[in-house]
Design a protein around this motif. Structure first.
Motif, PDB file in Angstrom:
ATOM      1  N   LYS A 125      11.851   0.392  -7.115  1.00 54.31           N
ATOM      2  CA  LYS A 125      10.606   1.131  -7.328  1.00 54.31           C
ATOM      3  C   LYS A 125      10.626   2.448  -6.560  1.00 54.31           C
ATOM      4  O   LYS A 125      10.304   3.502  -7.109  1.00 54.31           O
ATOM      5  CB  LYS A 125       9.427   0.259  -6.904  1.00 54.31           C
ATOM      6  N   GLY A 144       0.810  -1.204   0.000  1.00 52.12           N
ATOM      7  CA  GLY A 144       0.000   0.000   0.000  1.00 52.12           C
ATOM      8  C   GLY A 144       0.843   1.252   0.000  1.00 52.12           C
ATOM      9  O   GLY A 144       0.535   2.233  -0.687  1.00 52.12           O
ATOM     10  N   GLY A 198       7.396  -2.831 -10.048  1.00 51.30           N
ATOM     11  CA  GLY A 198       6.112  -2.947  -9.372  1.00 51.30           C
ATOM     12  C   GLY A 198       5.399  -4.238  -9.719  1.00 51.30           C
ATOM     13  O   GLY A 198       4.910  -4.954  -8.834  1.00 51.30           O
ATOM     14  N   THR A 203       2.197   1.927  -3.358  1.00 55.00           N
ATOM     15  CA  THR A 203       1.121   2.430  -4.217  1.00 55.00           C
ATOM     16  C   THR A 203       0.856   3.908  -3.956  1.00 55.00           C
ATOM     17  O   THR A 203       0.665   4.689  -4.888  1.00 55.00           O
ATOM     18  CB  THR A 203      -0.161   1.621  -3.968  1.00 55.00           C
ATOM     19  N   PHE A 219       3.437   5.963  -5.581  1.00 51.82           N
ATOM     20  CA  PHE A 219       3.205   6.031  -7.023  1.00 51.82           C
ATOM     21  C   PHE A 219       2.120   7.054  -7.358  1.00 51.82           C
ATOM     22  O   PHE A 219       2.275   7.878  -8.267  1.00 51.82           O
ATOM     23  CB  PHE A 219       2.808   4.641  -7.533  1.00 51.82           C
TER      24      PHE A 219
END
Lengths: 126, 76, 233
Positions: free
Chosen positions: C214, C66, C167, C69, C72
């Motif tokens: 990432k 999470g 990812g 994310t 991102f």
């Protein structure tokens, strides 16, 4: 002497940092200063969480020879609480993302009105 | 040791709030992060200390200065 | 005046709450339940020497997913806000030149900084460090590059590709855990190996390397957006 333990000192530091951060957010008028206060508040909350996991006289939660063959012969008596550290690790990275997002908003607002004083942004005020 | 760092952190935080110059405020906030990372190291959290030193005091200060530079360019 | 009084009132009440918390604070002397389980069983269940890594990657792997994310999303929203027009995109950043010292040190240090970042996230299960720290160190190297030459173009496509591939690999490794081992992001579908080796602890070095790439790509992306926003005048 009891009040000079590392755990208690860092608890007081974190409480004062949180109060200073709130004071800055509430009292400053410049948007950049508000974001700076937000980063201070963020740092204070992270210090608070880590200091709650600190146990006196123990080492970092990394199991190697010095922990398993130490004087205690037991991992449970040798390391500090690892869970708050794992939570703060992600919280710092999220904090960076939130700061970057706030700064992007601030730049957008500055482009729209050519000012950063929060009192000038009264379009929705009635 | 921890007491000394604590006094420094709080002094820098108050400078960051009260100083009128934005660049000094941003640098003071970076110093708060740097000393907080030393505090993490004293509290046996080397992972957190590394993250805070790299992100809190390095990269955050950099993006603050990008924004300050932009504002300065608009104003004059 | 009323405003200052209200601010003082809010701060005083927060201070009062904190004062009460401090007065009832008793320093812990033992690990509580779940921390004791992680400390006692973590080494044999997961095989990682660094228990913080074991929690971040395996026990609380969902949090990490999470978190990545959210980072991102943040990078995408910043890209949306700081988008330049075609005319501004072609401009150059006006600057007063950078110092010789910075340029030379960037040439020498940046490869070493990248190497150190890779070292930090490869050894995340043995020593302090891991994906987040390694990614932040790599992004610091990118920051040094764009400070030494403010007009340097960072390859946007390379960043995007690194970010997407790592990812997707992170999620695929997590799904492999469901089919071959106990659950999502379980690291035991590869052998645990010898405790303390570089290639041990199952899939943790692999997963943490992808997280590191990432995070590094995402933070570099944010820095790149802020660098490009300087073009506009």
């Amino acid at each position: 002497m009891e009040y000079l333990q590392l755990g208690r000192i860092s608890l007081i530091i974190s409480f004062l940092l949180i109060i200073i951060g709130f004071w800055g957010i509430l009292s400053q008028k410049n948007i950049i200063k508000i974001i700076v206060s937000f980063t201070i508040l963020d740092t204070g909350i992270n210090v608070l969480i880590v200091s709650l996991g600190y146990l006196k006289g123990r080492t970092a939660p990394i199991i190697d020879a010095s922990v398993s063959q130490g004087p205690n012969h037991n991992v449970l008596n040798a390391i500090v609480d690892p869970v708050p550290q794992a939570l703060v690790l992600t919280a710092i990275v999220i904090g960076f993302g939130v700061t970057a997002l706030l700064l992007a908003y601030a730049m957008k607002l500055f482009k729209a009105k050519r000012t950063l004083e929060i009192n000038q942004f009264n379009d929705l005020k009635w | 040791m921890a007491l000394f760092i604590g006094v420094l952190v709080l002094a820098m935080a108050i400078i960051a709030i009260l100083n009128k110059k934005l660049s000094i405020a941003v640098i003071a906030a970076g110093v708060v992060s740097l000393f907080a990372s030393v505090l993490y190291l004293l509290m046996a959290a080397p992972d957190v200390a590394m993250t805070e030193a790299a992100i809190g005091s390095g990269l955050s200060t950099l993006i603050f200065f990008y924004v300050l530079n932009k504002i300065k360019r608009y104003n004059g | 005046m009323v405003r200052n009084f209200l601010i003082g009132l809010v701060l005083a009440s927060i201070g009062f709450i904190f004062f009460n918390l401090y007065n009832t604070y008793e320093p812990k002397t033992e690990l509580n339940g779940i921390a004791a389980h992680y400390a006692a069983k973590g080494a044999e269940e997961i095989g990682a020497a660094n228990i913080v890594t074991a929690i971040v990657v395996t026990y609380r792997g969902f949090d990490t997913m999470g978190e990545v994310t959210i980072l991102f999303l943040t990078a995408s929203i910043i890209g949306f806000f700081l988008k330049l027009s075609k005319k501004d995109e072609a401009k150059k950043i006006i600057h007063h030149g950078t110092s010789e010292l910075l340029i030379t040190s960037a040439q020498i240090l940046v490869p070493i900084i990248f190497l150190f970042g890779v070292y930090v996230f490869m050894n995340g299960h043995l020593t302090p460090g891991g994906g987040f720290q390694g990614g932040a160190i790599i992004a610091s190297g990118v920051a040094l590059l764009i400070m030494a030459n403010p007009n340097r173009q960072i390859n946007h496509h390379a960043i995007l590709w690194i970010e997407s591939i790592s990812g997707v690999s992170f999620v695929i490794l997590g799904l492999l855990g469901i089919f071959l081992a106990g659950g999502f992001l379980d690291n035991r579908f590869l052998s645990l190996g010898t405790f303390g080796d570089l290639f041990s602890a199952g899939a943790i070095p692999l997963i943490y390397s992808f997280i590191g790439l990432k995070v590094g790509a995402e933070i570099s992306n944010i820095l790149n957006k802020y660098q490009k926003s300087q073009k506009e005048s």
